[in-house]
Design an enzyme around this catalytic site. Sequence first.
Site, PDB file in Angstrom:
ATOM      1  N   TYR A   1       0.843  -1.208   0.000  1.00  0.00           N
ATOM      2  CA  TYR A   1       0.000   0.000   0.000  1.00  0.00           C
ATOM      3  C   TYR A   1       0.883   1.265   0.000  1.00  0.00           C
ATOM      4  O   TYR A   1       2.114   1.167  -0.083  1.00  0.00           O
ATOM      5  CB  TYR A   1      -0.985  -0.057   1.179  1.00  0.00           C
ATOM      6  CG  TYR A   1      -1.941  -1.225   1.017  1.00  0.00           C
ATOM      7  CD1 TYR A   1      -2.989  -1.175   0.093  1.00  0.00           C
ATOM      8  CD2 TYR A   1      -1.749  -2.413   1.721  1.00  0.00           C
ATOM      9  CE1 TYR A   1      -3.832  -2.269  -0.098  1.00  0.00           C
ATOM     10  CE2 TYR A   1      -2.592  -3.511   1.530  1.00  0.00           C
ATOM     11  CZ  TYR A   1      -3.631  -3.430   0.623  1.00  0.00           C
ATOM     12  OH  TYR A   1      -4.458  -4.512   0.413  1.00  0.00           O
TER      13      TYR A   1
ATOM     14  N   GLY B   1      -3.092 -13.867  11.780  1.00  0.00           N
ATOM     15  CA  GLY B   1      -4.137 -13.409  10.868  1.00  0.00           C
ATOM     16  C   GLY B   1      -5.202 -14.486  10.738  1.00  0.00           C
ATOM     17  O   GLY B   1      -6.125 -14.589  11.558  1.00  0.00           O
TER      18      GLY B   1
HETATM   19  C1  LIG Z   1      -8.992 -11.112   5.382  1.00  0.00           C
HETATM   20  C2  LIG Z   1      -7.632 -10.492   5.547  1.00  0.00           C
HETATM   21  C3  LIG Z   1      -7.518  -9.113   5.550  1.00  0.00           C
HETATM   22  C4  LIG Z   1      -6.261  -8.490   5.741  1.00  0.00           C
HETATM   23  N1  LIG Z   1      -6.183  -7.123   5.860  1.00  0.00           N
HETATM   24  C5  LIG Z   1      -5.035  -6.541   6.271  1.00  0.00           C
HETATM   25  C6  LIG Z   1      -5.000  -5.164   6.648  1.00  0.00           C
HETATM   26  O1  LIG Z   1      -6.006  -4.440   6.661  1.00  0.00           O
HETATM   27  N2  LIG Z   1      -3.802  -4.646   7.041  1.00  0.00           N
HETATM   28  C7  LIG Z   1      -2.658  -5.403   7.077  1.00  0.00           C
HETATM   29  O2  LIG Z   1      -1.589  -4.888   7.446  1.00  0.00           O
HETATM   30  N3  LIG Z   1      -2.675  -6.720   6.735  1.00  0.00           N
HETATM   31  C8  LIG Z   1      -3.834  -7.305   6.370  1.00  0.00           C
HETATM   32  N4  LIG Z   1      -3.873  -8.668   6.134  1.00  0.00           N
HETATM   33  C9  LIG Z   1      -2.657  -9.480   6.318  1.00  0.00           C
HETATM   34  C10 LIG Z   1      -2.626 -10.114   7.713  1.00  0.00           C
HETATM   35  O3  LIG Z   1      -2.478  -9.118   8.714  1.00  0.00           O
HETATM   36  C11 LIG Z   1      -1.461 -11.109   7.850  1.00  0.00           C
HETATM   37  O4  LIG Z   1      -0.258 -10.459   7.557  1.00  0.00           O
HETATM   38  C12 LIG Z   1      -1.620 -12.318   6.923  1.00  0.00           C
HETATM   39  O5  LIG Z   1      -2.905 -12.909   7.068  1.00  0.00           O
HETATM   40  C13 LIG Z   1      -0.559 -13.386   7.238  1.00  0.00           C
HETATM   41  O6  LIG Z   1      -0.692 -13.844   8.571  1.00  0.00           O
HETATM   42  P1  LIG Z   1      -1.233 -15.338   8.882  1.00  0.00           P
HETATM   43  O7  LIG Z   1      -0.244 -16.275   8.234  1.00  0.00           O
HETATM   44  O8  LIG Z   1      -1.259 -15.428  10.368  1.00  0.00           O
HETATM   45  O9  LIG Z   1      -2.592 -15.442   8.245  1.00  0.00           O
HETATM   46  C14 LIG Z   1      -5.096  -9.291   5.888  1.00  0.00           C
HETATM   47  C15 LIG Z   1      -5.229 -10.696   5.841  1.00  0.00           C
HETATM   48  C16 LIG Z   1      -6.464 -11.292   5.692  1.00  0.00           C
HETATM   49  C17 LIG Z   1      -6.571 -12.803   5.719  1.00  0.00           C
END
Ligand SMILES: Cc1cc2nc3c(=O)[nH]c(=O)nc-3n(C[C@H](O)[C@H](O)[C@H](O)COP(=O)(O)O)c2cc1C
Length: 371
Positions: A182, A325
């Site tokens: 972003y 996440g």
């Molecule tokens: C539905 C969804 C929405 C996300 N929106 C954002 C966001 O608004 N800001 C951000 O920094 N990362 C966002 N992410 C990334 C997550 O914060 C995270 O980095 C990513 O899911 C990897 O972590 P995990 O392996 O625990 O899922 C989003 C991820 C998902 C699944």
Amino acid sequence: MRKEISILENVTIDQLQLKNRTVVAPMTRVSTNGDGIPTEQMATYYRRYAEGGFGLIITEGTYTDRTFSQAYPNQPGITNDKQLEGWRNIVSATHAVGGKIILQLMHGGALSQHLSNTRGPSAIQPQRKMLEGYSAKQGVFPLPQAMNSAEIDELIADFTASALRAEKAGFNGVEIHAANGYLLDQFITDYTNVREDQYGGSIENRCRLSAEIITAIKSAVADDFIVGIRVSQGKVNDFDYTWPNGIDDGKIIFTSLKNAGANYIHFASEGKGFDHGCLTKNGESLPKLARELTGLPVIANGGLDNSNEAKRILKGNHADLVALGTGALANPDWPNRLKNHIPISPFNADMFALGVTVEHQFKWEEKANRA
Ligand SMILES: Cc1cc2nc3c(=O)[nH]c(=O)nc-3n(C[C@H](O)[C@H](O)[C@H](O)COP(=O)(O)O)c2cc1C
């Protein structure tokens, strides 16, 4: 030698005391009614994480101005009093059950799926296509216009005004979203920023805007209001990107963020696990470097709902806290499960088969619980 730390042990970020080291990662849920005002259902959603034992909740990315920052339709904002009041309700619901909550401030830049007229560091066509499920608009991104210096000044002022609103709403702090492709990451990234002013060229210059935002916010808010920053190598439109000069880039970026006044650094890994997103192409750990170099608390992310993996990250001194996440979506009570030795549920992508809103999630859960 650092003593071995446990995931459920308490920790502080500056003056903010957290009961454990588990963090809900920011997740965009596009769940407002078009006005950017957080809803009652969102309060239920966030409160649930606090009830489930998370030490800290970082909210979804929230837009900071009414001109160029909004990335997705139905994304929440923090640009006026009504949005502030919606967030106040969420903060109160979370605090009432002992949670701590930080608002993520986000500018979509050239990756906006909401606007047709977008801004970025330079007029460069973004790679790949819009994310599915987050907007009716799909396909290639529009070509952004390069931000001029008046627009950059305005952007810093808008981030600061948003942070002040977040403080007024009762948040424990804000996180500046400089990750995942972003706007602020577009400034940091070599191939999206070809500016020739003080915000382009060297890596020092490319992270200047993020640093200036931190400094501006820190000088406006109370001393105990946390200002963190999230960075990453990978992007939603370029998962496999790594910082071209690896550790050398890391040294400059982390030092600049620390000197700007950041209270923590959050290193994100978008979707493919810790090693994929957090290591340089030579296999060195960037979050670990951030810890060692700055002495700030570091939050790591990427597949850390696997508690053995989370333990490895803490034990290996890569980070002080772990952000979940998809694991948090599937287990809003992940810390309580860990504490009580209850098995963790895997994330099922069907949750978002009909859309990524909180409403879709709750309906999917209801159906799954009935089955
Ligand atoms: C539905 C969804 C929405 C996300 N929106 C954002 C966001 O608004 N800001 C951000 O920094 N990362 C966002 N992410 C990334 C997550 O914060 C995270 O980095 C990513 O899911 C990897 O972590 P995990 O392996 O625990 O899922 C989003 C991820 C998902 C699944």
